[in-house]
Design a protein around this motif. Structure first.
Motif, mmCIF file in Angstrom:
data_model
loop_
_atom_site.group_PDB
_atom_site.id
_atom_site.type_symbol
_atom_site.label_atom_id
_atom_site.label_comp_id
_atom_site.label_asym_id
_atom_site.label_seq_id
_atom_site.Cartn_x
_atom_site.Cartn_y
_atom_site.Cartn_z
ATOM 1 N N ILE A 29 0.509 42.701 65.150
ATOM 2 C CA ILE A 29 0.084 42.231 66.475
ATOM 3 C C ILE A 29 1.138 42.571 67.528
ATOM 4 C CG2 ILE A 29 -0.363 40.154 67.845
ATOM 5 C CD1 ILE A 29 -1.737 39.016 65.300
ATOM 6 N N VAL A 30 2.406 42.300 67.221
ATOM 7 C CA VAL A 30 3.478 42.576 68.183
ATOM 8 C C VAL A 30 3.599 44.078 68.435
ATOM 9 C CG1 VAL A 30 5.972 42.457 68.570
ATOM 10 C CG2 VAL A 30 4.769 40.471 67.687
ATOM 11 N N GLY A 31 3.591 44.879 67.377
ATOM 12 C CA GLY A 31 3.678 46.326 67.548
ATOM 13 C C GLY A 31 2.523 46.885 68.365
ATOM 14 N N TYR A 32 1.349 46.324 68.189
ATOM 15 C CA TYR A 32 0.184 46.753 68.948
ATOM 16 C C TYR A 32 0.294 46.336 70.418
ATOM 17 C CZ TYR A 32 -4.721 47.654 70.031
ATOM 18 O OH TYR A 32 -5.874 48.135 70.575
ATOM 19 N N MET A 33 0.800 45.117 70.654
ATOM 20 C CA MET A 33 0.891 44.603 72.020
ATOM 21 C C MET A 33 1.975 45.285 72.849
ATOM 22 S SD MET A 33 0.345 40.519 71.581
ATOM 23 C CE MET A 33 0.625 40.197 73.306
ATOM 24 N N THR B 288 9.647 52.882 68.096
ATOM 25 C CA THR B 288 10.923 52.170 68.015
ATOM 26 C C THR B 288 10.845 50.815 68.691
ATOM 27 O OG1 THR B 288 12.062 54.299 68.054
ATOM 28 C CG2 THR B 288 13.382 52.358 68.499
ATOM 29 N N ASN B 289 10.237 50.780 69.847
ATOM 30 C CA ASN B 289 10.116 49.516 70.571
ATOM 31 C C ASN B 289 9.248 48.522 69.811
ATOM 32 O OD1 ASN B 289 11.285 48.367 72.753
ATOM 33 N ND2 ASN B 289 9.742 49.051 74.225
ATOM 34 N N GLY B 290 8.187 48.995 69.184
ATOM 35 C CA GLY B 290 7.357 48.114 68.364
ATOM 36 C C GLY B 290 8.141 47.544 67.198
ATOM 37 N N ALA B 291 8.980 48.385 66.587
ATOM 38 C CA ALA B 291 9.791 47.921 65.455
ATOM 39 C C ALA B 291 10.852 46.918 65.894
ATOM 40 C CB ALA B 291 10.447 49.118 64.771
ATOM 41 N N ILE B 292 11.501 47.164 67.028
ATOM 42 C CA ILE B 292 12.548 46.250 67.521
ATOM 43 C C ILE B 292 11.955 44.899 67.891
ATOM 44 C CG2 ILE B 292 14.173 45.846 69.415
ATOM 45 C CD1 ILE B 292 14.763 48.875 69.334
ATOM 46 N N GLY C 194 5.240 45.933 59.839
ATOM 47 C CA GLY C 194 4.031 45.593 60.583
ATOM 48 C C GLY C 194 4.074 46.112 62.011
ATOM 49 N N GLY C 195 5.243 46.035 62.650
ATOM 50 C CA GLY C 195 5.383 46.542 64.011
ATOM 51 C C GLY C 195 5.168 48.044 64.088
ATOM 52 N N VAL C 196 5.657 48.754 63.105
ATOM 53 C CA VAL C 196 5.442 50.200 63.050
ATOM 54 C C VAL C 196 3.960 50.494 62.855
ATOM 55 C CG1 VAL C 196 5.900 52.276 61.680
ATOM 56 C CG2 VAL C 196 7.776 50.730 62.276
ATOM 57 N N ILE C 197 3.314 49.756 61.965
ATOM 58 C CA ILE C 197 1.874 49.942 61.735
ATOM 59 C C ILE C 197 1.091 49.651 63.011
ATOM 60 C CG2 ILE C 197 -0.143 49.051 60.500
ATOM 61 C CD1 ILE C 197 1.745 48.586 58.091
ATOM 62 N N GLY C 198 1.443 48.565 63.694
ATOM 63 C CA GLY C 198 0.754 48.223 64.947
ATOM 64 C C GLY C 198 0.938 49.281 66.013
ATOM 65 N N SER C 199 2.134 49.843 66.121
ATOM 66 C CA SER C 199 2.380 50.905 67.096
ATOM 67 C C SER C 199 1.589 52.165 66.753
ATOM 68 C CB SER C 199 3.866 51.241 67.153
ATOM 69 O OG SER C 199 4.596 50.151 67.657
ATOM 70 N N VAL C 200 1.498 52.474 65.460
ATOM 71 C CA VAL C 200 0.716 53.644 65.039
ATOM 72 C C VAL C 200 -0.767 53.427 65.333
ATOM 73 C CG1 VAL C 200 -0.011 54.983 63.026
ATOM 74 C CG2 VAL C 200 2.394 54.419 63.332
ATOM 75 N N ILE C 201 -1.253 52.204 65.081
ATOM 76 C CA ILE C 201 -2.659 51.901 65.379
ATOM 77 C C ILE C 201 -2.940 52.072 66.853
ATOM 78 C CG2 ILE C 201 -4.359 50.030 65.483
ATOM 79 C CD1 ILE C 201 -3.161 48.973 62.859
ATOM 80 N N ARG C 202 -2.004 51.615 67.685
ATOM 81 C CA ARG C 202 -2.170 51.717 69.134
ATOM 82 C C ARG C 202 -2.111 53.171 69.600
ATOM 83 N NH1 ARG C 202 -2.705 47.625 73.155
ATOM 84 N NH2 ARG C 202 -2.767 48.767 75.087
ATOM 85 N N GLY C 203 -1.403 54.011 68.832
ATOM 86 C CA GLY C 203 -1.373 55.431 69.143
ATOM 87 C C GLY C 203 -0.137 55.872 69.896
ATOM 88 N N ASN C 204 0.816 55.001 70.155
ATOM 89 C CA ASN C 204 2.029 55.379 70.887
ATOM 90 C C ASN C 204 3.186 55.538 69.915
ATOM 91 O OD1 ASN C 204 0.764 55.324 73.342
ATOM 92 N ND2 ASN C 204 1.136 53.144 73.617
#
Length: 120
Positions: A40-44, A50-54, A108-118
């Motif tokens: 959720i955080v990585g997607y948001m 990197t930012n999603g992971a941090i 999870g943050g990396v997965i969310g960022s990948v789902i979002r596409g950035n």
């Protein structure tokens, strides 16, 4: 850039889901909640991988610490003095689980960022 809104939302998702799942599935429940909240955080965050992971790492750290404290308090409340003694002896376990909670949240943050596409 730290997105505190996403971290707080992820923290509450991790806190509520983790507390509920920890009674059903004691150790794995916390990791499932960290993964879901990290996604959720990585997607948001919606900036890059990197930012999603941090942001997810910060949320995982906060969620792991607070969730561990709640589990210790509830264990002491339900099991009495023996629960408190076991909880006191489990401080090292809590620290290790918090670090693992944070690592799972980063995944999870990396997965969310990948789902979002950035990714970049």
């Amino acid at each position: 850039m730290i997105d505190w809104k996403a971290i707080i939302i992820g923290f509450f998702v991790s806190l509520i889901l983790g507390t509920l799942l920890s009674f059903v599935i004691p150790v794995i429940g916390g990791f499932i909640s960290a993964l879901v909240a990290g996604i959720i955080v990585g997607y948001m965050v919606n900036i890059n991988l990197t930012n999603g992971a941090i942001n997810s790492a910060i949320m995982g750290l906060l969620g792991g610490i607070i969730e561990s404290i709640i589990i210790l308090i509830l264990g002491a409340a339900f099991a009495g003095i023996m629960g408190l003694l076991f909880a006191g002896l489990g401080v090292i376990v809590v620290l290790v689980l918090t670090v693992l909670h944070m690592i799972v949240a980063v995944v999870g943050g990396v997965i969310g960022s990948v789902i979002r596409g950035n990714v970049y």
